[in-house]
Design a protein around this motif. Sequence first.
Motif, PDB file in Angstrom:
ATOM      1  N   LYS A  72     -46.682 -28.880 -39.739  1.00 43.20           N
ATOM      2  CA  LYS A  72     -46.440 -30.233 -39.233  1.00 43.20           C
ATOM      3  C   LYS A  72     -47.030 -31.305 -40.154  1.00 43.20           C
ATOM      4  CE  LYS A  72     -48.519 -29.761 -35.261  1.00 43.20           C
ATOM      5  NZ  LYS A  72     -49.096 -28.411 -35.323  1.00 43.20           N
ATOM      6  N   ARG A  73     -47.943 -30.957 -41.005  1.00 42.34           N
ATOM      7  CA  ARG A  73     -48.674 -31.929 -41.828  1.00 42.34           C
ATOM      8  C   ARG A  73     -47.722 -32.794 -42.658  1.00 42.34           C
ATOM      9  NH1 ARG A  73     -51.170 -31.689 -47.060  1.00 42.34           N
ATOM     10  NH2 ARG A  73     -53.067 -32.984 -47.167  1.00 42.34           N
ATOM     11  N   HIS A  74     -47.926 -34.131 -42.577  1.00 48.77           N
ATOM     12  CA  HIS A  74     -47.160 -35.125 -43.318  1.00 48.77           C
ATOM     13  C   HIS A  74     -45.670 -35.107 -42.936  1.00 48.77           C
ATOM     14  CE1 HIS A  74     -50.405 -35.263 -46.710  1.00 48.77           C
ATOM     15  NE2 HIS A  74     -50.818 -35.804 -45.570  1.00 48.77           N
ATOM     16  N   ARG A  75     -45.383 -34.812 -41.683  1.00 50.60           N
ATOM     17  CA  ARG A  75     -43.997 -34.802 -41.216  1.00 50.60           C
ATOM     18  C   ARG A  75     -43.847 -35.749 -40.031  1.00 50.60           C
ATOM     19  NH1 ARG A  75     -41.713 -28.744 -40.682  1.00 50.60           N
ATOM     20  NH2 ARG A  75     -39.755 -29.905 -40.686  1.00 50.60           N
ATOM     21  N   PHE A  76     -42.657 -36.342 -39.912  1.00 50.20           N
ATOM     22  CA  PHE A  76     -42.313 -37.158 -38.762  1.00 50.20           C
ATOM     23  C   PHE A  76     -41.768 -36.251 -37.650  1.00 50.20           C
ATOM     24  CE2 PHE A  76     -42.255 -40.440 -42.018  1.00 50.20           C
ATOM     25  CZ  PHE A  76     -42.819 -41.525 -41.351  1.00 50.20           C
ATOM     26  N   GLU A  77     -42.028 -36.663 -36.413  1.00 49.36           N
ATOM     27  CA  GLU A  77     -41.499 -35.956 -35.247  1.00 49.36           C
ATOM     28  C   GLU A  77     -40.670 -36.936 -34.422  1.00 49.36           C
ATOM     29  OE1 GLU A  77     -42.965 -33.478 -31.251  1.00 49.36           O
ATOM     30  OE2 GLU A  77     -44.432 -34.307 -32.666  1.00 49.36           O
ATOM     31  N   LEU A  78     -39.390 -36.642 -34.250  1.00 45.70           N
ATOM     32  CA  LEU A  78     -38.501 -37.437 -33.407  1.00 45.70           C
ATOM     33  C   LEU A  78     -38.177 -36.630 -32.160  1.00 45.70           C
ATOM     34  CD1 LEU A  78     -36.012 -38.776 -36.110  1.00 45.70           C
ATOM     35  CD2 LEU A  78     -38.175 -39.773 -35.384  1.00 45.70           C
ATOM     36  N   GLY A  79     -38.353 -37.238 -30.996  1.00 51.57           N
ATOM     37  CA  GLY A  79     -38.155 -36.472 -29.769  1.00 51.57           C
ATOM     38  C   GLY A  79     -37.503 -37.274 -28.662  1.00 51.57           C
TER      39      GLY A  79
END
Length: 234
Positions: A44-51
């Motif tokens: 998950k590091r340095h990633r965007f999460e769209l939910g």
Amino acid sequence: MLRKTRWILALVALSILASSVYAEEEELFKEFEIRVIRPRYFIKRHRFELGIQAAAIVNQTFYYTYLATAIVGFHFSEQFSLELLGAYGYSQAKEDQAILQDDFDIKTEYTPTQLFYGASFLWTPMYGKYQLRNGRLIYFDTFLSAGGGMIGILEKYDYCQANQERSSQVVSYPYFEFGIGQRFFISRDDSIRWDIKSPMYFSNTADSSCVAGSAGQSFFNQNINLQLGYSRFL
């Protein structure tokens, strides 16, 4: 000299015994596949999460409230992230409210949550996996959240007398919340996510009064939100 000879003979005997035990164990477990701990499956590091999530407020007495929620987050590391969220929904009166009004002429206050938006800080202290009977591994993590923002409460005033009715309005209050949740990873970019959150806020009784401009006092409110949805990592 005799003592040294005894020690050497003892060490030789222990070596022979250990070799024998190892050979027996190897023969005993040769039909079993032994899985070792592998590197982290999902990064998950340095990633965007769209939910997106469907939410329900489950602790209201006289009405049901359902909200559609959107989430945009960024993971600074595997453990820490920050997310922005917003929700909008609708409410429906329960049968209890209709019974009180129709059978006993009792009008209850109807002040459901209409919307909320804010930010949350997430800490993910636990990451794990478990194996299904068919051999498939399910990866997941568990996180705690804390945050706040603004919550909009719908004041309909339909419990007021005919000569006191006010126009419906959405009144906003600051809120703060704590929560817990989990992600179950279905691929390296996708997860199924659930949250339980507890938004808390102080409302003013003057905003729900049938007489505009009347004096009021602060009143503590707490919701229990159950949320379930899908997340995509970029």
